[in-house]
Design a protein around this motif. Structure first.
Motif, short mmCIF file in Angstrom:
data_model
loop_
_atom_site.label_atom_id
_atom_site.label_comp_id
_atom_site.label_asym_id
_atom_site.label_seq_id
_atom_site.Cartn_x
_atom_site.Cartn_y
_atom_site.Cartn_z
N VAL A 1 28.71 14.75 96.70
CA VAL A 1 29.82 14.86 95.76
C VAL A 1 30.15 16.33 95.49
O VAL A 1 31.32 16.70 95.38
CB VAL A 1 29.49 14.11 94.45
CG1 VAL A 1 30.60 14.30 93.43
CG2 VAL A 1 29.28 12.62 94.72
N THR A 2 29.14 17.17 95.42
CA THR A 2 29.38 18.60 95.24
C THR A 2 30.18 19.16 96.41
O THR A 2 31.07 20.00 96.23
CB THR A 2 28.05 19.36 95.10
OG1 THR A 2 27.30 18.82 94.02
CG2 THR A 2 28.29 20.85 94.85
N ALA B 1 39.36 25.76 88.05
CA ALA B 1 38.16 25.74 87.21
C ALA B 1 38.45 25.25 85.81
O ALA B 1 37.71 24.41 85.28
CB ALA B 1 37.53 27.14 87.16
N ILE B 2 39.51 25.75 85.19
CA ILE B 2 39.77 25.38 83.80
C ILE B 2 40.40 23.99 83.68
O ILE B 2 40.37 23.39 82.60
CB ILE B 2 40.64 26.43 83.08
CG1 ILE B 2 42.03 26.54 83.71
CG2 ILE B 2 39.93 27.77 83.06
CD1 ILE B 2 42.97 27.49 82.99
N ILE C 1 29.31 22.36 90.16
CA ILE C 1 29.14 23.22 91.34
C ILE C 1 28.31 24.47 91.01
O ILE C 1 27.35 24.80 91.71
CB ILE C 1 30.51 23.68 91.89
CG1 ILE C 1 31.31 22.51 92.44
CG2 ILE C 1 30.32 24.71 93.00
CD1 ILE C 1 32.73 22.88 92.87
N PHE C 2 28.71 25.16 89.94
CA PHE C 2 28.23 26.53 89.74
C PHE C 2 27.23 26.73 88.61
O PHE C 2 26.63 27.80 88.53
CB PHE C 2 29.43 27.45 89.50
CG PHE C 2 30.33 27.61 90.69
CD1 PHE C 2 29.89 28.25 91.83
CD2 PHE C 2 31.62 27.11 90.66
CE1 PHE C 2 30.73 28.40 92.93
CE2 PHE C 2 32.46 27.25 91.75
CZ PHE C 2 32.01 27.90 92.89
N ALA C 3 27.07 25.76 87.75
CA ALA C 3 26.21 25.98 86.58
C ALA C 3 24.92 25.16 86.63
O ALA C 3 24.29 24.93 85.61
CB ALA C 3 26.97 25.68 85.30
N ARG D 1 31.64 39.37 89.26
CA ARG D 1 32.42 39.57 88.04
C ARG D 1 33.34 38.38 87.78
O ARG D 1 33.42 37.87 86.65
CB ARG D 1 33.23 40.86 88.13
CG ARG D 1 32.40 42.13 88.03
CD ARG D 1 33.27 43.36 87.92
NE ARG D 1 34.12 43.33 86.72
CZ ARG D 1 34.92 44.33 86.38
NH1 ARG D 1 34.99 45.43 87.13
NH2 ARG D 1 35.67 44.26 85.30
N LEU D 2 34.04 37.93 88.81
CA LEU D 2 34.94 36.79 88.65
C LEU D 2 34.16 35.53 88.29
O LEU D 2 34.53 34.79 87.37
CB LEU D 2 35.74 36.55 89.93
CG LEU D 2 36.84 37.55 90.26
CD1 LEU D 2 37.45 37.21 91.60
CD2 LEU D 2 37.91 37.55 89.18
N TYR D 3 33.09 35.29 89.03
CA TYR D 3 32.26 34.10 88.82
C TYR D 3 31.68 34.10 87.41
O TYR D 3 31.71 33.09 86.70
CB TYR D 3 31.15 34.08 89.86
CG TYR D 3 29.99 33.17 89.53
CD1 TYR D 3 30.09 31.79 89.69
CD2 TYR D 3 28.79 33.69 89.07
CE1 TYR D 3 29.02 30.96 89.39
CE2 TYR D 3 27.72 32.86 88.76
CZ TYR D 3 27.84 31.50 88.92
OH TYR D 3 26.79 30.69 88.62
N GLY D 4 31.14 35.24 86.98
CA GLY D 4 30.54 35.32 85.66
C GLY D 4 31.54 35.04 84.56
O GLY D 4 31.26 34.30 83.62
N LEU D 5 32.73 35.62 84.68
CA LEU D 5 33.75 35.43 83.66
C LEU D 5 34.21 33.97 83.63
O LEU D 5 34.37 33.38 82.55
CB LEU D 5 34.94 36.35 83.92
CG LEU D 5 36.10 36.30 82.92
CD1 LEU D 5 35.59 36.53 81.50
CD2 LEU D 5 37.16 37.32 83.29
#
Length: 241
Positions: free
Chosen positions: A66-67, A105-106, A115-117, A196-200
């Protein structure tokens, strides 16, 4: 006859897999990741838990599949924006892709968080895993644009000799994985921009900055402006109205 039977079975299997994936997504979005269990998914599609194991070896395998779907969906959203601007300067395409990533993302916070957290299970770190392949497709969208920029208009990079030895060794290894299309020092710039993009984005999607901001779009745009300087791009592109 056997060929027809085999084809019918394959179509039924694909339809069932699609239904399973849709059930996972619904549970994730409506109840959160802890609600995604083998038994809960099985109930949602009207089968028993043991029957679900005919399709996936376990929860980790199902999560990985699914991911991979989510990665592909995000990559497609970014690729479509990139391809719609195929003749635009590479800098404009980079910014458009970054904005498309935030938009996805939003509008899909649960999927982005999935996916990312969350930690990546060892099963999905293998290069032959479905999740890994889908993740690479996503990675290549920004990476390929950065490579194009580097080849046509090299951006400022640090002196490799001034980087810590451990960092330099890791960057050399990463550069090798992408066919040395970016030298280690340029790979360092690319990865720094991505971090930077990913973190924000993670902080926005996970509501970690709600104490200060109710609208993070101008903060994201400010970050993109900073990245144009890092990448040596002209700051002529305007954010969408």
């Amino acid at each position: 006859m056997s060929t027809q039977t085999g084809g019918r079975r394959e179509r039924l299997r694909k339809a069932t897999v699609k239904e399973i994936h849709e059930a996972v997504r619904t549970l994730l979005v409506e109840q959160g990741p802890s609600a995604v269990t083998i038994n809960a998914v099985a109930r949602a599609v009207g089968m028993s838990g043991p029957a679900l194991y005919h399709y996936y070896a376990g929860l980790d395998a199902l999560v990985g599949a699914v991911t991979a779907d989510f990665f592909d969906e995000l990559a497609v959203a970014m690729e479509q924006v990139r391809d719609a601007r195929a003749h635009a300067p590479v800098g404009e395409r980079i910014l458009a892709v970054c904005r498309a990533m935030r938009t996805w993302a939003i509008t899909h916070p649960a999927e982005f968080g999935w996916i990312f957290a969350a930690p990546i299970a060892p099963l999905h770190r293998r290069p032959d895993s479905e999740r890994h392949r889908a993740g690479q497709r996503f990675e290549r969208v920004l990476l390929d644009l950065t490579i194009e920029l580097w080849q046509t208009r090299p951006f400022p990079v640090p002196d490799p000799a001034e980087l810590p030895e451990s960092l330099r060794e890791q960057l050399i290894a990463y550069s090798a994985t992408i066919g040395e299309q970016l030298p280690p020092e340029a790979a360092h710039v690319f990865l720094s921009c991505w971090i930077r993009l990913y973190g924000l984005l993670c902080m926005e999607v996970l509501h970690q900055l709600d104490f200060a901001y109710s609208d993070l779009e101008p903060v994201y745009e400010e970050c993109l402006h900073d990245l144009t300087g890092i990448l040596g791009l002209a700051s002529t592109d305007q954010p969408p109205a």
